[in-house]
Design a protein around this motif. Structure first.
Motif, PDB file in Angstrom:
ATOM      1  N   ALA B 312      -4.695 103.931 -76.890  1.00  0.00           N
ATOM      2  CA  ALA B 312      -3.856 105.044 -76.458  1.00  0.00           C
ATOM      3  C   ALA B 312      -4.456 105.551 -75.150  1.00  0.00           C
ATOM      4  CB  ALA B 312      -3.818 106.269 -77.440  1.00  0.00           C
ATOM      5  N   SER B 315      -4.040 102.923 -72.498  1.00  0.00           N
ATOM      6  CA  SER B 315      -2.666 102.712 -71.741  1.00  0.00           C
ATOM      7  C   SER B 315      -2.600 103.695 -70.653  1.00  0.00           C
ATOM      8  CB  SER B 315      -1.709 102.918 -72.940  1.00  0.00           C
ATOM      9  OG  SER B 315      -1.511 104.200 -73.257  1.00  0.00           O
ATOM     10  N   SER B 316      -3.291 104.945 -70.739  1.00  0.00           N
ATOM     11  CA  SER B 316      -3.278 105.915 -69.869  1.00  0.00           C
ATOM     12  C   SER B 316      -4.224 105.608 -68.658  1.00  0.00           C
ATOM     13  CB  SER B 316      -3.508 107.200 -70.496  1.00  0.00           C
ATOM     14  OG  SER B 316      -3.634 108.351 -69.392  1.00  0.00           O
ATOM     15  N   THR B 360       0.924 102.368 -75.639  1.00  0.00           N
ATOM     16  CA  THR B 360       2.049 103.211 -75.251  1.00  0.00           C
ATOM     17  C   THR B 360       2.742 103.470 -76.415  1.00  0.00           C
ATOM     18  OG1 THR B 360       1.809 101.953 -72.890  1.00  0.00           O
ATOM     19  CG2 THR B 360       3.960 102.739 -73.716  1.00  0.00           C
ATOM     20  N   LEU B 363       1.422 106.423 -78.411  1.00  0.00           N
ATOM     21  CA  LEU B 363       1.734 107.636 -78.094  1.00  0.00           C
ATOM     22  C   LEU B 363       3.229 108.143 -77.809  1.00  0.00           C
ATOM     23  CD1 LEU B 363      -1.248 107.712 -74.973  1.00  0.00           C
ATOM     24  CD2 LEU B 363      -0.901 108.999 -77.277  1.00  0.00           C
ATOM     25  N   SER B 364       4.141 107.268 -78.419  1.00  0.00           N
ATOM     26  CA  SER B 364       5.496 107.497 -77.952  1.00  0.00           C
ATOM     27  C   SER B 364       6.130 108.805 -78.798  1.00  0.00           C
ATOM     28  CB  SER B 364       6.264 106.385 -78.231  1.00  0.00           C
ATOM     29  OG  SER B 364       5.954 105.297 -77.363  1.00  0.00           O
ATOM     30  N   GLU B 365       6.986 109.299 -78.245  1.00  0.00           N
ATOM     31  CA  GLU B 365       7.646 110.407 -79.034  1.00  0.00           C
ATOM     32  C   GLU B 365       8.048 109.606 -80.541  1.00  0.00           C
ATOM     33  OE1 GLU B 365      10.520 112.256 -76.479  1.00  0.00           O
ATOM     34  OE2 GLU B 365      11.035 113.743 -78.185  1.00  0.00           O
ATOM     35  N   PHE B 368       3.353 109.640 -82.357  1.00  0.00           N
ATOM     36  CA  PHE B 368       2.179 110.065 -82.048  1.00  0.00           C
ATOM     37  C   PHE B 368       1.637 110.959 -83.144  1.00  0.00           C
ATOM     38  CE2 PHE B 368       0.082 114.321 -80.438  1.00  0.00           C
ATOM     39  CZ  PHE B 368      -0.758 113.715 -79.435  1.00  0.00           C
ATOM     40  N   TYR B 372      -1.693 108.635 -83.406  1.00  0.00           N
ATOM     41  CA  TYR B 372      -2.881 109.303 -82.599  1.00  0.00           C
ATOM     42  C   TYR B 372      -3.368 110.442 -83.346  1.00  0.00           C
ATOM     43  CZ  TYR B 372      -5.438 111.033 -78.902  1.00  0.00           C
ATOM     44  OH  TYR B 372      -6.378 111.486 -77.922  1.00  0.00           O
TER      45      TYR B 372
END
Lengths: 484, 486
Positions: B312, B315-316, B360, B363-365, B368, B372
Motif C-alpha cells: 500500500a 504503491s503511493s 493499489t 487501498l481502493s474504495e 480499504f 489496510y
C-alpha cells in the motif's frame, strides 16, 4: 413549479506562510517558473516532508475565529492521483481527521440581515503546481513554484439558498482570513479559489437534489454568475423531464456558462491513506489557548461593536467591517474627527466614490485616514462648510497640500460666519437681481421657499462657497420677506 | 588487509601499518578482480574513494582522526548520493543522479569513512534474494550457486567476499538480517526512527530503516554510533540522544534473560538451522544467561499484514516515477497517459509492478477497511506481542531465516519467496531492533541467529551479540572464494 437552490462551498485559502507547508522553499508569488521548488517540492526520490508549524497555527486561528472545535489530534493523509503538476503522484491532505472541526460563519445579506452558515470542517493540504498549456508548441509546461504552498480548505454545509448568499459567504470567509492575517485573500493571484456544489429541489421537498460541482471559481462575481447559470441549467433540465447527473463542471467566464468536466463514473479513486512520513499533529490546550488569546477583533465582533457602541446602522457597520483595511481606516478617521457617523458617511461616500472611480483599494488611498479625520473635524467645528470640504478633499486627493488646514488656508475656504459680511453680500445680490426680487414678491407665500434657492446660490457664489449656508438662508429669508 | 574488521583496520591505520589510500586501493583492486563474478556493485566510485582516502589520511596526519576515519565501506544503492547515480536497482532510475546526499551518507562522510561505491539490491528493496535487480543477480561468495539474500544482497556479499569491511543496508521486512544470515556476516536493523530515512529511497515508509552490515557486532556498534540521531529533514526520526554503542559491548551477560518464541521454532524451520540455534542458546547459557520459552501469538499474521501495508505504501511512494521530471521516460509518448503507462511499464520490473498492483487494490474504495485498516489493527497486536514478551525477558532469539541460502532461481513462486521473511517481518511491523549474527553452517552455507530487543535497546543487542562473538568464532570464517582470491 417553485424551485429552491441548495449551495455548498469548498473554499481553498492559500495561507500566508513564508515557506511551504512541508519544505523550506519560499511561497512568494510571481517568481520565474521552478525557481522556488526545492528537492522536497519536486518529489525527488528519498525526500521527506516536515510540517510547517506556522501553517498549523494559521489553521487553528481560523478554527477559533469560526468557533469550531479544534480536535486534539489531526492526521495527514495521501490523496493519490497522477498529474504532471503533482510531483509525488499524491497530494498530502487531511481526509479523516482534519485540523478544524465543525464551526459557523455568519453572513450579512444586502438588506443587513444575517444568517449562519455551518462549516463542516477545514483541513490543511498542499497546493499543486501549475500546468502551462500556452507557449509550448502543443506541449505542456509545468511550473512547480506553487507546489507545496499551504492551503486551508474550508468545507461548508449545504446551507446557502442563493447565489447572493454564496457570494456573501465567500466574502465573509475572505474577511475572516484577511482579518486574521492568515492569507492575503488575493483572488486574482489565486490566493482564494472555490469549488461550488449546486443542486435544486422543489420548494417544499426535504431531500436534496443531485448536485453538480463547479471547480475552481476564482472571483466573487464568477461565483454568482456560475451559480446563476447552473441553477437555470438544472431547472430547465428537470422541467423538461430530464435528470441532473452528479458530475464535475467547469465555469467558463468568457462564455458565462458551465461545462461538464467528468461524471461520477469517471471520478478518481483517490485511495486515501494516512501519510506514513508525517506524525499525527497533537495540539495541547495551552497552545490553542495562546492562539485564542491573541486573536484580533473579528469582523462579526467589530460589526456588533460598530452598531452598539458607535450607533451605526446595521448596513454601515457591515460595510465598514467588511475588510480589516476598511475597518482600520474607518476607526482612525473616527478617532481623529471624533464623530462616528460623520466618519462613516465620508468613508462610504466621498472616499469610496473616489476610490471606485480610480479602481483603488482603500490601502492605496491617496488621502490617509488621518487627513480625512482632520478634514471632517473642520466641518464639525464649522471652520468650513460641506461644499468647501469636498473641495478640500479633492485637493488632498490630488496631493495639493499635506493637511486639510493647509488647503483651507491656501484656498481661502474658511467659512464666513460674520453676519455683517454675509448681509453685505445679500444686499448686493438683492440689488443686482431686481427681476427675481419682483417675482419673489409677486409669488404666493408658500411658493417662495423654492424661489429662495436662486438667491442662496448667488450669495454662495459671491462668497466663493465660503459663506455659512444656514446663515445665508436665514438672513436672506428675513431680508426678502421684509421687501414683501 | 581485506580480512580485518573495522576495529582492527582502525588500529592498523592508527599504528601506521598502512594508509587509508593503500587500504582503499587494495579493496578497489579486489572489486576490480572479483566483482565481475559476484556482481555486488552497481557503481564503483574509484576516483571519489581515493580522494576521500587521501583526505582521511591527511586528517589522520593532522591528529584529527575519529574512530571511522579512513575506513572503507559501501552503500546500498538506495541511498541518494550527490554526483554518483542512485538506481535503487531499477531501470527506472538508471539515469538518476541525486542533487543531494542522504542524511546517512552525509553523516558517514563527516565521520571520515571512504565509500567505495553503491551496492546491488532487489529493485526498490523488494525481494529476498537479490534476483529482482535490473543489474542482475548477486552471487553468494560462500557458494556461487546460492543467492546472497535480499534486498541488501550486494552489501552482504561484498562484506562476505572481502571486497569491503562493512556496508550500509536497509531493512523493511528483513532486508539487512536475512542477507547477513545468508552471507555469514553481522547485520543490525535499528529501531524505527533511530536512523534518518531522508535520502533513502522509500519502499514502505513506516517500515524502512537503515542499518550497518559488517563482520562483527563491534563494527556495527561503531557504524551505528555515526549513523543514528535526529534529523530535521525526517519527522519520523526520533529526537533522542545517541550513545556510544561500543561502550556497553563488554558488559557480562550473567543474568541476561533470553526468550525463545515458540512460534519461531515450528513447522518449516530446517532441522540443521534449528540445531544451530540450540547450540547458540547453549553458548549463551554458558555465559550466564537464562533461557525460557515465550509466545508471540500473532506471529502467523505478520506476513499477511506486511503484504498489505508495505505494498500500500509502496504503491503511493512509487507514484513519483512517472517519466515527467526524472528517471526513465519512454520514447516519443503520444500523450500524457501513454507517457505514464509506457514509462512505468518499461521502468519497473515484475515484482515492483506486482506490489504496486497489490497496494493499489488494497487501498481502493471498498477494500480499504478490509485490508489496510485491518492490517494496521493486526500490526498493533503484533507490536503488543513483543512488548508483552519484553516484560518477561531482555532479548528474544531465534533463526533469521528458516533455511540457509537457497539456490539462484530456486524460488519462482512469489509467495514462497515472501515466506522467507517469516521470522524477520514482524520485527519491522513492531518497529523494534533486530540483529543477525553468524551462528553456524549447513554444509557450506551460513546460518544466522536473530537477536531481538525492545525499542531503542540497540546497545543491549550489540552487547549480547558481541559477547557471543567473543565466545564463538562463526564470524571469523571466510568463504573459500575470498581466500582463494586473496
Amino acid at each position: 413549479m417553485q424551485w429552491e437552490t441548495v449551495i455548498g462551498l469548498e473554499v481553498h485559502v492559500q495561507l500566508a506562510t513564508r515557506s511551504k507547508i512541508f519544505s523550506g522553499a519560499s511561497t512568494a508569488f510571481g517568481a520565474e517558473p521552478n525557481t522556488q521548488a526545492c528537492a522536497v517540492d519536486l518529489g525527488l526520490p528519498g525526500v521527506l516532508p516536515v510540517l510547517n508549524e506556522a501553517a498549523v497555527a494559521m489553521a487553528v486561528k481560523f478554527g477559533l475565529a469560526i468557533h469550531a472545535e479544534i480536535p486534539e489530534v489531526s492526521v495527514f493523509d495521501r490523496k493519490n492521483y497522477f498529474y504532471p503538476d503533482l510531483p509525488k503522484g499524491y497530494q498530502t491532505s487531511q481526509m479523516y481527521q482534519p485540523i478544524v472541526g465543525a464551526g459557523v460563519v455568519e453572513i450579512t445579506l444586502e438588506d443587513g440581515t444575517t444568517k449562519p452558515i455551518r462549516v463542516h470542517h477545514a483541513h490543511l493540504e498542499e497546493d499543486a503546481g501549475k500546468s502551462l498549456h500556452e507557449d509550448f508548441h502543443g506541449m505542456t509546461g509545468v511550473d512547480l513554484n506553487r507546489a507545496g504552498t499551504p492551503l486551508l480548505e474550508i468545507v461548508s454545509e449545504p446551507d446557502m439558498r442563493s447565489a447572493k448568499e454564496a457570494a456573501a459567504y465567500l466574502k465573509a470567509i475572505h474577511s475572516i482570513v484577511t482579518y486574521l492575517g492568515i492569507s492575503d485573500g488575493n483572488m486574482a493571484e489565486g490566493s482564494m479559489r472555490c469549488d461550488v456544489n449546486v443542486s435544486v429541489r422543489p420548494k417544499d421537498q426535504e431531500a436534496f437534489g443531485t448536485r453538480a460541482e463547479i471547480k475552481n471559481v476564482n472571483s466573487f462575481r464568477f461565483v454568482e454568475r456560475a451559480i446563476a447559470f447552473e441553477v437555470e441549467r438544472q431547472i430547465e433540465l428537470l422541467e423538461d423531464g430530464g435528470k441532473v447527473i452528479q458530475e464535475t463542471r467547469l465555469f467558463d467566464p468568457d462564455r458565462d456558462e458551465t461545462r461538464s468536466m467528468r461524471t461520477k463514473e469517471e471520478a478518481n479513486d483517490y485511495r486515501y491513506f494516512p501519510c506514513p512520513d508525517l506524525l499525527p499533529v497533537v495540539l495541547d490546550q495551552a497552545y490553542i489557548d495562546h492562539l485564542r488569546d491573541n486573536l484580533p477583533e473579528l469582523p462579526a465582533e467589530k460589526r456588533a461593536r460598530f452598531e452598539s457602541e458607535l450607533g451605526l446602522s446595521a448596513y454601515d457597520a457591515s460595510v465598514l467591517s467588511a475588510t480589516r483595511e476598511m475597518a482600520d481606516y474607518f476607526e482612525e478617521v473616527k478617532d481623529v474627527c471624533g464623530d462616528a457617523k460623520q466618519a462613516a458617511n465620508w468613508v462610504q461616500g466621498e472616499l469610496a466614490g473616489a476610490l471606485n472611480r480610480e479602481g483603488l483599494a482603500i490601502a492605496d488611498s491617496p488621502v490617509s485616514a488621518h487627513q480625512l479625520g482632520e478634514l471632517i473635524a473642520r466641518v464639525i467645528d464649522d471652520t468650513i462648510n460641506g461644499k468647501a470640504a469636498k473641495q478640500v478633499f479633492q485637493a488632498l486627493w490630488n496631493g495639493q497640500g499635506a493637511k486639510a488646514d493647509d488647503v483651507i488656508e491656501a484656498q481661502g475656504l474658511k467659512q464666513v460666519t460674520d453676519t455683517g459680511a454675509i448681509e453685505a453680500m445679500i444686499d448686493q445680490v438683492i440689488a443686482d437681481s431686481p427681476a427675481q426680487v419682483a417675482q419673489y414678491r409677486d409669488a404666493e407665500p408658500e411658493k417662495r421657499g423654492k424661489m429662495i434657492g436662486y438667491f442662496v446660490g448667488q450669495v454662495m457664489k459671491a462668497s466663493r462657497g465660503t459663506a455659512n449656508p444656514q446663515q445665508v438662508n436665514q438672513l436672506l429669508k428675513q431680508k426678502l420677506d421684509a421687501l414683501c | 588487509m581485506h580480512d580485518k574488521t573495522l576495529a582492527e583496520l582502525a588500529r592498523s591505520l592508527d599504528a601506521g601499518e598502512f594508509s587509508s589510500r593503500e587500504l582503499t586501493q587494495h579493496l578497489l583492486g579486489r572489486i576490480d578482480r572479483l566483482d565481475g563474478e559476484l556482481n555486488c556493485f552497481i557503481t564503483v566510485t574509484f576516483d571519489q574513494a581515493l580522494a576521500a582516502a587521501d583526505a582521511a589520511d591527511k586528517s589522520r596526519a593532522a591528529g584529527k582522526a575519529g574512530p571511522l576515519t579512513g575506513l572503507p565501506l559501501a552503500l546500498k544503492d538506495i541511498f541518494c548520493t550527490r554526483d554518483v547515480r542512485t538506481t535503487a536497482g531499477s531501470r527506472m532510475l538508471d539515469n538518476f543522479i541525486s542533487p543531494y546526499d542522504a542524511t546517512v551518507v552525509e553523516k558517514l562522510a563527516t565521520a571520515g569513512t571512504v565509500s567505495l561505491g553503491k551496492t546491488n539490491m532487489d529493485e526498490f528493496a523488494m525481494g529476498s534474494s537479490n534476483e529482482n535487480s535490473h543489474y542482475g543477480p548477486v552471487k553468494n561468495p560462500w557458494d556461487l550457486a546460492a543467492v546472497p539474500g535480499g534486498s541488501s544482497g550486494g552489501s552482504a556479499a561484498a562484506v562476505a567476499a572481502g571486497l569491503v569491511p562493512a556496508a550500509i543496508g536497509t531493512d523493511t521486512g528483513g532486508s539487512i538480517r536475512q542477507p547477513a544470515a545468508f552471507c555469514g556476516i553481522t547485520g543490525l536493523k535499528p529501531t524505527y526512527g533511530r536512523v534518518s530515512r531522508y535520502g533513502m529511497i522509500a519502499y514502505a515508509s513506516s517500515l524502512d530503516q537503515a542499518g550497518p552490515m559488517a563482520r562483527t557486532a563491534e563494527d556495527c556498534a561503531l557504524l551505528l554510533s555515526a549513523m543514528a540521531g535526529h534529523d530535521l529533514h525526517d519527522s519520523t526520526c526520533v529526537a533522542r540522544g545517541v550513545p556510544d554503542y561500543t561502550e556497553e559491548l563488554d558488559t557480562p551477560l550473567a543474568g541476561l534473560k533470553i526468550g525463545l518464541p515458540r512460534e519461531y521454532f515450528g513447522d518449516g524451520l530446517a532441522p540443521e538451522v534449528e540445531a544451530a540455534m540450540r547450540d547458540a542458546v547453549k553458548a549463551f547459557e554458558s555465559l550466564g544467561a537464562s533461557v525460557r520459552e515465550v509466545s508471540l501469538p500473532h506471529t502467523h499474521y505478520a506476513i499477511p499484514a506486511y503484504y498489505v501495508i508495505a505494498p500500500a505504501e509502496a504503491s503511493s511512494n512509487l507514484s513519483r516515477y512517472d517519466g515527467v521530471r526524472f528517471g526513465h521516460r519512454c520514447d516519443s509518448p503520444s500523450d500524457l497517459i501513454d507517457l505514464y503507462k509506457r514509462s512505468r511499464a518499461e521502468g519497473f520490473g515484475d515484482e515492483v509492478k506486482r506490489r504496486i498492483l497489490i497496494g493499489t487494490h488494497t487501498l481502493s474504495e471498498g477494500f480499504f477497511d478490509a485490508y489496510y485498516k485491518k492490517a494496521q489493527q493486526v500490526r498493533r497486536l503484533i507490536r503488543q506481542d513483543f512488548l508483552d514478551a519484553f516484560e518477561e525477558v531482555d532479548v528474544l532469539m531465534g533463526p533469521a531465516s528458516p533455511t540457509p541460502a537457497f539456490d539462484l532461481g530456486a524460488k519462482k513462486d512469489p509467495v514462497s519467496m515472501y515466506l522467507q521473511d517469516i521470522y524477520t517481518i514482524a520485527i519491522n511491523l513492531a518497529g523494534i531492533p533486530g540483529m543477525s549474527v553468524p551462528a553456524g553452517f549447513v554444509g557450506n552455507r551460513p546460518v544466522g541467529l536473530q537477536i531481538l530487543g525492545n525499542h531503542f535497546a540497540e546497545a543491549r543487542l550489540l552487547n549480547v551479540a558481541h559477547q557471543f562473538q567473543q565466545a564463538t568464532d562463526w564470524h571469523r570464517h571466510r568463504p573459500a572464494f575470498a581466500e582463494e582470491n586473496a
